[in-house]
Write an enzyme that holds these catalytic residues in place. Structure first.
Site, PDB file in Angstrom:
ATOM      1  N   ASP A   1       1.386   4.171   1.799  1.00 49.85           N
ATOM      2  CA  ASP A   1      -0.006   3.719   1.910  1.00 49.85           C
ATOM      3  C   ASP A   1      -0.072   2.357   2.601  1.00 49.85           C
ATOM      4  O   ASP A   1      -1.157   1.824   2.837  1.00 49.85           O
ATOM      5  CB  ASP A   1      -0.716   3.718   0.547  1.00 49.85           C
ATOM      6  CG  ASP A   1      -0.044   2.825  -0.472  1.00 49.85           C
ATOM      7  OD1 ASP A   1       1.009   2.237  -0.160  1.00 49.85           O
ATOM      8  OD2 ASP A   1      -0.586   2.719  -1.601  1.00 49.85           O
ATOM      9  N   SER A   2       1.106   1.816   2.984  1.00 48.18           N
ATOM     10  CA  SER A   2       1.142   0.623   3.843  1.00 48.18           C
ATOM     11  C   SER A   2       0.511   0.948   5.201  1.00 48.18           C
ATOM     12  O   SER A   2       0.228   0.040   5.989  1.00 48.18           O
ATOM     13  CB  SER A   2       2.579   0.123   4.028  1.00 48.18           C
ATOM     14  OG  SER A   2       3.438   1.189   4.369  1.00 48.18           O
TER      15      SER A   2
ATOM     16  N   ASP B   1       2.806   8.853  -0.114  1.00 47.29           N
ATOM     17  CA  ASP B   1       2.160   8.058  -1.170  1.00 47.29           C
ATOM     18  C   ASP B   1       0.842   8.675  -1.598  1.00 47.29           C
ATOM     19  O   ASP B   1       0.010   9.035  -0.744  1.00 47.29           O
ATOM     20  CB  ASP B   1       1.858   6.646  -0.646  1.00 47.29           C
ATOM     21  CG  ASP B   1       2.937   5.645  -1.004  1.00 47.29           C
ATOM     22  OD1 ASP B   1       3.734   5.906  -1.927  1.00 47.29           O
ATOM     23  OD2 ASP B   1       2.983   4.581  -0.349  1.00 47.29           O
TER      24      ASP B   1
ATOM     25  N   LYS C   1       4.730  10.064  -4.032  1.00 45.40           N
ATOM     26  CA  LYS C   1       5.139   8.817  -4.703  1.00 45.40           C
ATOM     27  C   LYS C   1       3.913   8.200  -5.355  1.00 45.40           C
ATOM     28  O   LYS C   1       2.833   8.189  -4.759  1.00 45.40           O
ATOM     29  CB  LYS C   1       5.777   7.846  -3.706  1.00 45.40           C
ATOM     30  CG  LYS C   1       6.132   6.488  -4.317  1.00 45.40           C
ATOM     31  CD  LYS C   1       7.092   5.685  -3.472  1.00 45.40           C
ATOM     32  CE  LYS C   1       6.476   4.855  -2.375  1.00 45.40           C
ATOM     33  NZ  LYS C   1       5.462   3.877  -2.811  1.00 45.40           N
TER      34      LYS C   1
ATOM     35  N   GLU D   1       2.592   4.772  -7.972  1.00 46.47           N
ATOM     36  CA  GLU D   1       2.945   3.455  -8.501  1.00 46.47           C
ATOM     37  C   GLU D   1       2.641   3.396  -9.998  1.00 46.47           C
ATOM     38  O   GLU D   1       1.534   3.725 -10.413  1.00 46.47           O
ATOM     39  CB  GLU D   1       2.143   2.367  -7.777  1.00 46.47           C
ATOM     40  CG  GLU D   1       2.467   2.263  -6.297  1.00 46.47           C
ATOM     41  CD  GLU D   1       1.705   1.152  -5.581  1.00 46.47           C
ATOM     42  OE1 GLU D   1       0.950   0.398  -6.249  1.00 46.47           O
ATOM     43  OE2 GLU D   1       1.859   1.035  -4.353  1.00 46.47           O
TER      44      GLU D   1
ATOM     45  N   GLU E   1      10.353  -2.575  -5.986  1.00 46.49           N
ATOM     46  CA  GLU E   1       9.899  -3.511  -4.940  1.00 46.49           C
ATOM     47  C   GLU E   1       9.882  -4.939  -5.460  1.00 46.49           C
ATOM     48  O   GLU E   1       9.302  -5.238  -6.511  1.00 46.49           O
ATOM     49  CB  GLU E   1       8.489  -3.086  -4.462  1.00 46.49           C
ATOM     50  CG  GLU E   1       7.956  -3.997  -3.373  1.00 46.49           C
ATOM     51  CD  GLU E   1       6.748  -3.420  -2.626  1.00 46.49           C
ATOM     52  OE1 GLU E   1       6.395  -2.236  -2.825  1.00 46.49           O
ATOM     53  OE2 GLU E   1       6.160  -4.175  -1.826  1.00 46.49           O
TER      54      GLU E   1
HETATM   55  O1  KIV Z   1       3.642   1.974   1.239  1.00 47.08           O
HETATM   56  C1  KIV Z   1       4.791   1.597   1.455  1.00 47.08           C
HETATM   57  O2  KIV Z   1       5.197   1.332   2.602  1.00 47.08           O
HETATM   58  C2  KIV Z   1       5.691   1.455   0.307  1.00 47.08           C
HETATM   59  C3  KIV Z   1       7.005   0.798   0.557  1.00 47.08           C
HETATM   60  C4  KIV Z   1       6.830  -0.660   0.659  1.00 47.08           C
HETATM   61  C5  KIV Z   1       8.008   1.161  -0.487  1.00 47.08           C
HETATM   62  O3  KIV Z   1       5.361   1.844  -0.759  1.00 47.08           O
END
Ligand code: KIV
Length: 272
Positions: free
Chosen positions: A52-53, A91, A121, A123, A190
């Site tokens: 989600d980055s 994510d 994934k 969190e 992280e």
């Molecule tokens: O969204 C992302 O890029 C991440 C990484 C920083 C692990 O969750």
């Protein structure tokens, strides 16, 4: 030169668990589009994270909160079309799994069905355990994410190192063990102290992939735009830049502008 211990034609969740057992470190990078994913996959990266980055590096938002499930599915399906070897993890974006386990499952099913990704994934730890169970029960592999969890940025107040104090470190260790027990196939840690991350990696059998978590874990992940030096505004200590694409691309594009303006481009061989 490859330093891989075994030649995997296709990476699965089982391959990653085997790599940990064999002491082979796992490489993971983000990708959000077809062209980049093809390069990352061809270069031999084991896991591609459609993170989600994308909210930051693709869309220019300050945090990861605004990106939607539809956006994530768009990015993930572009990546999946490019990939032949890597495991593609997607994510679950903020707001698509926190309210209740049924919603978490619905969002995960949409990701798997509409993007073709291989795993999701999420969190968090004990607070989302029912959602994780529900997703796993549907046969969808889950990767955990503890430590600095950017979707909680407004709770933390800053992006500084997490779990420096005993209380938070103890909760993180408990959460990591819980995620293993629930059946997650791997875990991202992280921005936490290296000694704590190493301790977690030793205490569980599933692979622990670190970002800003030192070398004592089972693998490393970076955001592709950061490691290629495509932005020059973000320089945390943990980031190793393998290229300085921001400067190289700016120079190349500047040269193109000059060539167009000076009528140097196109020349006689560059036309029909
Ligand atoms: O969204 C992302 O890029 C991440 C990484 C920083 C692990 O969750």
């Amino acid at each position: 030169m490859s330093v891989a211990k075994k030649d995997y034609k296709r990476i699965t969740t089982k391959s990653l668990i085997e790599m940990k057992a064999n002491g082979e470190k796992i490489s993971m990078l983000t990708a959000y589009d077809y062209t980049m994913a093809k390069i990352v996959d061809t270069a031999g990266v084991d896991v591609i994270l459609v993170g989600d980055s994308a909210s930051n590096v693709m869309a220019g938002y300050e945090t990861t909160l605004p990106i939607t499930l539809d956006h994530m599915i768009y990015h993930a399906s572009s990546v999946v079309r490019a990939v032949q070897r890597a495991l593609v993890v997607v994510d679950l974006p903020f707001g698509s799994y926190q309210s209740d386990p049924k919603e978490a499952l619905r969002s995960s099913i949409r990701i798997m069905k509409e993007s073709g990704g291989h795993a999701v994934k999420l969190e968090g730890g004990s607070e989302i355990k029912d959602s994780i169970k529900k997703i796993l029960n549907a046969g969808i592999p889950v990767m955990g994410h503890l430590g600095l969890t950017p979707q909680s940025i407004y709770k933390f107040g800053s992006y500084t190192v997490r779990a420096k104090e005993d209380e938070e470190a103890d909760k993180l260790i408990e959460d990591a063990k819980l995620l293993e027990k629930l059946g997650c196939f791997a875990l991202v840690l992280e921005k936490i102290p290296a000694h704590l991350a190493g301790k977690v990696a030793k205490s569980i059998s599933i692979p622990v992939i670190g970002i800003g978590a030192g070398g004592g874990v089972d693998g490393q992940v970076l955001v592709i735009h950061d490691m290629l030096g495509m932005n020059n505004e973000f320089s945390p200590r943990f980031l190793r830049r393998y290229l300085n694409l921001y400067e190289q691309m700016t120079e190349a594009i500047g040269n193109y502008v000059t060539d167009v303006k000076s009528k140097d481009f196109p020349n006689a061989n560059e036309q029909y």
